[in-house]
Write an enzyme that holds these catalytic residues in place. Structure first.
Site, PDB file in Angstrom:
ATOM      1  CG  HIS A 260      -2.102  -0.922   1.109  1.00 42.52           C
ATOM      2  ND1 HIS A 260      -3.263  -0.584   0.458  1.00 42.52           N
ATOM      3  CD2 HIS A 260      -2.276  -2.195   1.534  1.00 42.52           C
ATOM      4  CE1 HIS A 260      -4.109  -1.608   0.511  1.00 42.52           C
ATOM      5  NE2 HIS A 260      -3.530  -2.602   1.151  1.00 42.52           N
ATOM      6  CG  ASP A 323      -3.161  -3.642   4.934  1.00 44.30           C
ATOM      7  OD1 ASP A 323      -2.180  -2.898   5.116  1.00 44.30           O
ATOM      8  OD2 ASP A 323      -4.210  -3.245   4.381  1.00 44.30           O
ATOM      9  CD  GLU A 324      -5.807  -5.643   1.254  1.00 43.31           C
ATOM     10  OE1 GLU A 324      -6.812  -6.244   0.875  1.00 43.31           O
ATOM     11  OE2 GLU A 324      -5.683  -4.405   1.208  1.00 43.31           O
ATOM     12  CB  VAL A 325       2.586  -7.631   1.053  1.00 43.37           C
ATOM     13  CG1 VAL A 325       3.802  -7.524   0.148  1.00 43.37           C
ATOM     14  CG2 VAL A 325       2.629  -6.595   2.169  1.00 43.37           C
ATOM     15  CD  GLU A 375      -2.893  -8.761   6.153  1.00 44.02           C
ATOM     16  OE1 GLU A 375      -3.202  -8.152   7.193  1.00 44.02           O
ATOM     17  OE2 GLU A 375      -3.449  -8.561   5.053  1.00 44.02           O
TER      18      GLU A 375
END
Ligand code: ACM
Length: 699
Positions: A260, A323-325, A375
């Protein structure tokens, strides 16, 4: 026929009523306090222009400030003039109408777990508020404000004894200022709203693929190249922190890393795992760019950056996102692959854990405690860190079992357009956490409502937060057994109007947005329709979008004005349920008929505006269906009134009208098809049933 299903519905309603305290129906308190005792029929304390607040200890700067803010709020809630009401100290306290004392001052930098308890006693002659700390006084002053009501004698507070304390020490609201920038005044009015419902943590999401929002003096290209000029200066950050502190709210910054993070790379491409150049992302979603966790230069940069931000943000906690890698840049970079082999890192999750371990040391070096999305949970990190659970309640329980403190946000995502009830029934101690030991439960600090901002602007954000966040605030403050949904809605509807006094725009901007759509002409037809639609739920907005939305897409459509939860539809549904189960009050049928009439006429009402405005034109099919539903409902009532069973052919045709009315159009749901279906079914002598929305409307 009608009696049979009446019994079924009455049983369902009775089961949902779990609290029956008389007080809860008569007072508008939200969140509901731990203990409330009223004395019915005793005279109230009148709020007159001579109203004074007496301070036992005027040397506590924060206490004095809290009282000044309270008096200003009291003026806003009563429409009084600035010179009304005053503060008195020392000897004058006995004459004051509200005597305030605090056993301990609050800390210069507010801490997690500071005592927020208070007692408030109100009689006709005066009130006493005592907090264990100044924070407790702030919470009690909000309770006092909520007790102020208009009476035949003027504004007054009822006789009451309240003892109160929060269930959880961490009751937060996250605002994403990365995807859409939210100016300082938007943040500050939302801090007022938070304080009003006793929320105490403002989590400020400050960096995203679409925007880097804080001035860094050390690395100015972050904001200069990553923000389109929309960022907070350090002076503004300090202003917001002071504003929050005066209201008993901690401010925690989040700088999302290693993913992000596209906007960091616009000015500093060497931080990334693939060569640049990079540009500010305009689309929504999860993107490939991620920091390079294998280069020492990344840590050198982050050490200096975190050092600068640790000075700017005084709170103990520092959120690193995490988050969200998606790992694509890591997979594609031979040097990173080589590093992973050399360090025996078997997966991208291992590589991110390595990164987190390094970052945690940097955060700790600058005196802060690291926090991150779920995460980051890996046993190699020290137990001091805090895990924010967003992917499900299980991760919160897993963290607690492993000895980590955690916060619940799964179930509290305001951007997903769920009902207040759907958030209210999510409890940090339920689900995955239900089987934790008492000691493990201690690790659960509370939760945070999350306002992600793909589809919110400064104009409509308040309407996505309020009043639903008040239901989450109550879940986190009030005792676990305060869970009656009907009582919550009654108090939330009231609170939603009451919050207007703080300049929150969830009600006012609704009207001005509709006005803009009609070209500033009559909005009554559009409003009738907008009052009964809701945006599609979950992530369906993306899936149903006619073209790919970006950060440049205007947020000026009916979906952007429509309330996440239509109070009109909810109340109409309840009215129809009561009517069909025989709980008929005088005027009830008239009320149903007049509503159905306005719906039946909606298509005609809206047609001129629809011809002259593309924004109104878009909802014409929904208006058509609303008119059909209105007509069907009226006919059903006619059958019921005549005691005549509706013919099969008519019933089948009208049920298919209701069925097609629930299909999403313009990414909106028409929320009144279900109660009209019930009227149709009842008129044909059938058991009324709810009409479920199609699957693609919700995800
Ligand atoms: C998140 O919603 N990605 C924390």
């Amino acid at each position: 026929m009608r009696m049979l299903y009446m019994v079924a519905i009455i049983v369902t309603l009775a089961v949902s009523l779990t609290t029956d305290a008389q007080e809860i129906n008569s007072l508008h308190l939200m969140p509901w306090p731990a203990s409330v005792k009223t004395t019915p029929n005793s005279p109230p304390l009148l709020i007159q222009p001579s109203f004074t607040v007496g301070l036992h200890d005027s040397s506590d700067r924060h206490l004095r400030q809290a009282v000044e803010i309270f008096l200003s709020d009291l003026r806003r809630h009563t429409g009084s003039t600035p010179l009304d009401f005053s503060v008195s100290n020392g000897n004058d306290v006995s004459a004051a109408k509200l005597a305030v004392s605090s056993d301990h001052p609050t800390k210069e930098v507010q801490e997690l777990g500071e005592d927020e308890s208070y007692t408030l006693e109100v009689t006709a002659s005066g009130a006493q508020l005592r907090g264990t700390t100044t924070l407790g006084v702030m919470r009690g002053l909000q309770t006092f404000l909520q007790l102020v009501e208009v009476t035949p004698q003027g504004f007054a507070v009822p006789t009451v004894v309240i003892q109160d304390k929060p269930r959880f020490p961490w009751r937060g609201l996250m605002i994403d200022a990365g995807r859409h920038f939210m100016p300082v005044e938007v943040i500050e009015r939302n801090l007022d709203g938070m304080a009003a419902v006793k929320m105490n943590v403002f989590h400020w999401h400050l960096s995203e693929n679409q925007g880097f929002r804080v001035e860094s003096k050390r690395f100015p290209k972050l904001q200069e190249m990553g923000s389109d000029g929309l960022f907070y200066t350090q002076e503004q950050v300090r202003e917001v922190i002071a504003y929050a502190h005066d209201r008993g709210i901690r401010v925690i910054p989040e700088f999302d890393m290693p993913g992000h993070s596209t906007t960091w790379f616009v000015g500093y491409p060497d931080l990334a795992s693939a060569p640049g150049p990079y540009a500010i992302e305009r689309k929504w979603g999860v993107f490939d760019p991620a920091m390079d966790p294998t280069r020492e230069s990344t840590y050198k940069f982050l050490d200096q950056f975190i050092g600068e931000m640790a000075q700017l943000f005084p709170d103990q906690f520092f959120h690193i996102g995490g988050d969200e890698v998606n790992g694509k840049q890591w997979n594609a970079n031979p040097k990173i692959q080589e590093f992973m082999r050399a360090h025996n890192l078997k997966s991208n999750a291992d590589l991110q854990a390595y990164f987190n371990t390094r970052i945690q040391k940097i955060v700790a070096k600058h005196g802060k405690t690291m926090e991150g999305w779920d995460e980051i949970l890996r046993p190699d990190l020290p137990k001091s860190i805090v895990i924010q659970s967003w992917r499900g309640q299980q991760s919160l329980a897993d963290a607690a079992r492993q000895g980590y403190r955690g916060l619940l946000s799964s179930g509290y995502y305001l951007d997903l357009m769920g009902t207040a009830a759907s958030h209210y029934t999510v409890d940090p101690f339920a689900d995955g956490a239900a089987n934790l030991s008492d000691e493990e439960k201690q690790k659960i600090l509370g939760g945070e409502a999350c306002m992600w901002a793909e589809y919110v602007s400064p104009e409509n954000m308040d309407s996505r937060i309020w009043p639903r966040a008040a239901a989450i605030a109550e879940r986190l403050w009030s005792p676990e057994n305060i869970k009656d949904v009907n009582s919550m809605y009654a108090r939330m509807d009231y609170t939603g109007k009451w919050l207007d006094a703080y300049g929150l725009t969830h009600n006012t901007n609704y009207v001005s947005m509709l006005q803009r759509m009609t070209g500033n002409s009559d909005i009554s037809g559009l409003r009738t329709l907008a009052d009964v639609v809701e945006p599609v739920k979950g992530y369906a907005r993306e899936q149903l979008a006619p073209s790919e939305p970006t950060s440049l897409t205007p947020l000026n459509r009916v979906i952007d004005a429509a309330r996440p939860e239509s109070a009109t539809a909810r109340q109409f549904n309840e009215l129809v349920n009561n009517f069909l189960t025989g709980q008929i009050k005088p005027g009830m049928e008239l009320q149903i008929r007049s509503t159905l009439n306005s719906w039946r006429d909606n298509e005609t009402q809206l047609s001129a505006a629809a011809q002259s405005s593309s924004l109104v034109q878009e909802v014409a099919p929904l208006s058509h269906d609303l008119s059909m539903l209105g007509a069907a409902g009226l006919q059903a009532l006619d059958y019921l009134d005549r005691g005549e069973k509706a013919p099969e052919a008519w019933k089948a045709q009208e049920l298919s009208v209701a069925q097609s009315a629930i299909k999403p159009r313009a990414q909106l749901l028409l929320m009144v098809a279900s109660p009209v279906q019930k009227l149709i079914q009842a008129s044909a002598g059938e058991k009324p049933t709810d009409l479920p929305f199609p699957k693609n409307a919700s995800d």
